[in-house]
Scaffold this motif. Structure first.
Motif, short mmCIF file in Angstrom:
data_model
loop_
_atom_site.label_atom_id
_atom_site.label_comp_id
_atom_site.label_asym_id
_atom_site.label_seq_id
_atom_site.Cartn_x
_atom_site.Cartn_y
_atom_site.Cartn_z
N PHE A 87 0.04 7.07 -10.69
CA PHE A 87 -0.29 7.36 -12.22
C PHE A 87 -1.03 5.62 -11.62
CE2 PHE A 87 -0.54 5.43 -16.68
CZ PHE A 87 -0.62 6.73 -17.52
N PHE A 88 -0.71 4.81 -11.44
CA PHE A 88 -1.28 3.20 -11.64
C PHE A 88 -2.48 2.82 -10.65
CE2 PHE A 88 2.48 2.42 -14.48
CZ PHE A 88 1.56 2.07 -15.77
N THR A 89 -2.48 3.44 -9.67
CA THR A 89 -3.31 3.27 -8.47
C THR A 89 -4.56 4.45 -7.91
OG1 THR A 89 -1.58 4.19 -6.92
CG2 THR A 89 -1.46 1.62 -7.68
N SER A 90 -3.87 5.63 -8.19
CA SER A 90 -4.75 7.06 -7.58
C SER A 90 -6.29 6.81 -7.89
CB SER A 90 -3.50 7.73 -7.83
OG SER A 90 -4.66 8.85 -7.17
N LYS A 91 -7.20 6.90 -7.52
CA LYS A 91 -8.86 7.15 -7.41
C LYS A 91 -8.64 8.41 -8.23
CE LYS A 91 -9.49 3.03 -4.61
NZ LYS A 91 -10.95 3.26 -3.21
N ASP A 92 -8.39 9.32 -8.18
CA ASP A 92 -8.54 10.88 -8.36
C ASP A 92 -7.29 10.60 -9.76
OD1 ASP A 92 -8.99 12.25 -6.30
OD2 ASP A 92 -6.60 11.48 -5.74
N LEU A 93 -7.72 10.13 -10.43
CA LEU A 93 -7.30 9.51 -12.37
C LEU A 93 -8.20 8.75 -12.73
CD1 LEU A 93 -2.91 9.03 -11.66
CD2 LEU A 93 -4.19 11.74 -12.37
N ASP A 94 -8.40 9.14 -13.56
CA ASP A 94 -9.30 8.52 -14.79
C ASP A 94 -9.34 7.60 -16.32
OD1 ASP A 94 -11.85 8.18 -16.75
OD2 ASP A 94 -12.78 7.35 -14.69
N THR A 346 -1.25 8.08 -20.98
CA THR A 346 -1.82 9.41 -20.06
C THR A 346 -3.63 9.18 -19.30
OG1 THR A 346 -2.85 11.35 -19.93
CG2 THR A 346 -3.61 9.79 -22.31
N LYS A 347 -3.70 9.08 -17.87
CA LYS A 347 -4.99 9.64 -17.42
C LYS A 347 -5.27 10.98 -17.19
CE LYS A 347 -4.24 4.85 -15.57
NZ LYS A 347 -4.22 4.11 -14.06
N LYS A 348 -6.58 10.90 -16.72
CA LYS A 348 -6.84 12.43 -16.92
C LYS A 348 -6.74 12.81 -14.90
CE LYS A 348 -10.01 16.15 -18.10
NZ LYS A 348 -11.34 16.19 -18.50
N VAL A 349 -6.41 13.66 -15.18
CA VAL A 349 -7.10 14.39 -13.21
C VAL A 349 -8.39 14.65 -13.17
CG1 VAL A 349 -5.77 15.88 -11.09
CG2 VAL A 349 -3.94 14.76 -13.33
N VAL A 350 -8.59 14.38 -12.10
CA VAL A 350 -10.10 14.53 -11.85
C VAL A 350 -10.57 15.23 -10.76
CG1 VAL A 350 -10.85 12.41 -13.89
CG2 VAL A 350 -10.61 12.22 -11.32
N ASN A 351 -9.40 14.84 -9.52
CA ASN A 351 -9.57 15.96 -8.44
C ASN A 351 -8.40 16.35 -8.28
OD1 ASN A 351 -12.15 14.90 -7.42
ND2 ASN A 351 -12.00 12.82 -8.00
N PRO A 352 -7.42 17.38 -7.36
CA PRO A 352 -5.90 17.48 -6.85
C PRO A 352 -5.32 16.47 -6.97
CG PRO A 352 -7.87 19.08 -6.93
CD PRO A 352 -8.71 18.19 -7.32
N LEU A 353 -4.16 15.79 -7.55
CA LEU A 353 -3.86 14.93 -6.70
C LEU A 353 -2.64 15.46 -6.28
CD1 LEU A 353 -2.86 11.99 -7.20
CD2 LEU A 353 -2.62 12.33 -9.25
N GLY A 363 -8.13 18.26 -14.25
CA GLY A 363 -7.95 18.36 -15.79
C GLY A 363 -7.09 18.76 -16.39
N ASP A 364 -5.69 18.51 -15.87
CA ASP A 364 -4.80 18.00 -17.12
C ASP A 364 -4.61 16.24 -17.31
OD1 ASP A 364 -3.74 20.43 -15.72
OD2 ASP A 364 -1.72 19.44 -14.73
N MET A 365 -3.78 16.23 -18.40
CA MET A 365 -3.66 15.08 -18.47
C MET A 365 -2.09 14.39 -18.08
SD MET A 365 -5.85 14.48 -20.51
CE MET A 365 -7.52 15.05 -21.09
#
Length: 470
Positions: A87-94, A346-353, A363-365
């Protein structure tokens, strides 16, 4: 009769098809999904009734990763260390894509997304720079005077709800610090109307961030009232000559950096909400916990007397250096934050994680619960107990918190005003305890119902008696 039956069957078939369309897993590797049965609303009613318990019960039943479908959105919770680290480090989240719809619903629906993203980065960096640790000295003296001034309005003694007492002192003091003396309503009648609208706006902010506006008519009226007021505030601020940088208010710095000047009132309202939504509940819970633990209260008073002399004899000036000597109070503030942290961020998933064996779809939060993370016994033994001395282990001189503590976020999206907020609460507690003998008349309230994606938990009902120290 046949027509009515046909209509009923059609409606039931429509609901069933909507359920199948909305709630089917996106792939077999998706986390288990709690979907409810009502289209769009999903599990919102069950979740909204008792969110903290809902999260914990779902974790026990479905495991550390699970999805909740509610109000047209998929909220995927991660509750163990691998997911929290992602949640805090992935580049697939925004983060910005997660909060942009909230800002649109709660501040101004017509802010274009590209304008929001441009302003968010600029204003975040502006606020972060102007209220950084190295600049707190610019606020300390004025803040102390403001708190004294509004504390004098309490009178010599009385009985009041602790939340109202804190709001009556902290609210106008903070406004004058951020926006400038007298910029917002300050006389008693106007201030009461102002506070009433803001309290309504604040209390229902999280619901308004998720619900359509037509479900929130009273909240919308208060928002419109506040925006109209800030139109006048911004107009007045634009007419006066601008001082040198160090003399500017935070509002003036915001006006210098906002893209789209017509949006300035909306961002002024956001600044007001951001400055108040967390600080006042933190002050409430800190004082409530201190007053309900006599030995801690006694030790704090001994510390205050050692720094300022006999309590209550005069209006004292409290500096940053004085606050550093009163470390136990800071521990109490951080422990109160730990125990009453947000239920979810929350962060938004922008690429499958991928987390564990699951693939969380774009698209998931993605949701993390600081409230439950702060009850991880690996980091916080005896987690339900108010134990300020556990913060002895934190390196606060280097502004490092305890491992596992995430109330202010981590990385580049940490709360930009956290140091100013902690100083405000710290100074308020010092001045109140120095001047008044406070007696808690009611037990410390249990957790209030938590909003979907929350800030600090709302303040509860708790009466306090205050009288001057002899």
């Amino acid at each position: 009769m046949d027509i009515a039956l046909a209509i009923l069957l059609t409606l039931l078939l429509g609901l069933l098809m909507a359920k199948l369309a909305l709630f089917q897993p996106r792939n077999r590797n998706s986390p288990p999904c709690i979907s409810g049965w009502i289209p769009w609303f999903g599990a919102a009613f069950q979740f909204g009734k008792a969110p903290l318990e809902f999260i914990e019960q779902a974790r026990v039943k479905y495991g550390p990763v699970f999805t909740v479908f509610a109000l047209g959105n998929r909220f995927t919770f991660v509750t163990e260390e691998e997911g929290i680290e992602a949640f805090f480090t992935s580049k697939d989240l925004d983060f910005e894509q997660a909060v942009q719809p909230t800002i649109q619903r709660t501040i101004k629906a017509s802010i274009p997304a590209d304008i929001f993203y441009r302003n968010h980065t600029r204003l975040y960096l502006t606020i972060k720079g102007k209220v950084s640790l190295s600049r707190l000295y610019l606020f300390a003296g004025t803040l102390c005077k403001e708190l004294h001034e509004h504390m004098d309005h309490l009178g010599t003694s009385g009985t009041e709800n602790l939340s109202d007492l804190i709001r009556s002192v902290m609210y106008p003091a903070t406004i004058n610090i951020l926006f400038g003396k007298g910029v917002c309503p300050t006389n008693k009648s106007d201030m009461k109307e102002f506070e009433g609208h803001f309290q309504k706006y604040d209390e229902d902010f999280e619901y308004a961030s998720q619900m359509p506006a037509y479900f929130m008519s009273n909240w919308s009226k208060s928002k419109k009232w506040l925006l109209k007021m800030f139109e006048n505030v911004v107009s007045d601020a634009e007419r006066v000559s601008r001082p040198e940088s160090d003399s500017k208010t935070v509002l003036q710095h915001l006006l210098d950096n906002v893209h789209g000047k017509h949006l300035a009132p909306n961002y002024a309202l956001l600044l007001l909400w951001a400055s108040q939504a967390n600080a006042m509940p933190v002050a409430f819970w800190t004082l409530a916990f201190i007053l309900s633990h006599p030995s801690i209260y006694k030790n704090i008073m001994e510390d205050i007397v050692s720094v300022f002399g006999k309590a209550g004899k005069e209006n004292i000036e409290v500096s940053e250096d004085d606050l550093k000597k009163l470390l136990l109070i800071k521990w109490c503030i951080l422990e109160a934050i730990r125990l009453r942290s947000p239920g979810a961020i929350t962060k938004k998933v922008v690429n499958p994680l991928k987390i564990q064996t699951f693939t969380i779809p774009a698209g998931d939060m993605l949701m993390v619960s600081p409230y439950w993370a702060h009850r991880n016994t690996k980091y916080f033994p005896d987690p339900e107990t108010f134990k300020p001395d556990r913060w002895k282990e934190a390196n606060l001189e280097k502004n490092a918190f305890l491992d596992g503590f995430m109330a202010f976020g981590r990385g580049k999206h940490q709360c930009p005003g956290r140091w100013l907020a902690v100083m405000e609460v710290h100074m308020l507690v010092v001045l109140l305890l120095y001047k008044y003998e406070l007696i808690l008349l009611d037990p410390v309230p249990k957790e209030s119902p938590l909003h979907l994606v929350g800030t600090q938990q709302p303040m509860g009902a708790c009466r306090v008696q205050y009288k001057p120290r002899q």
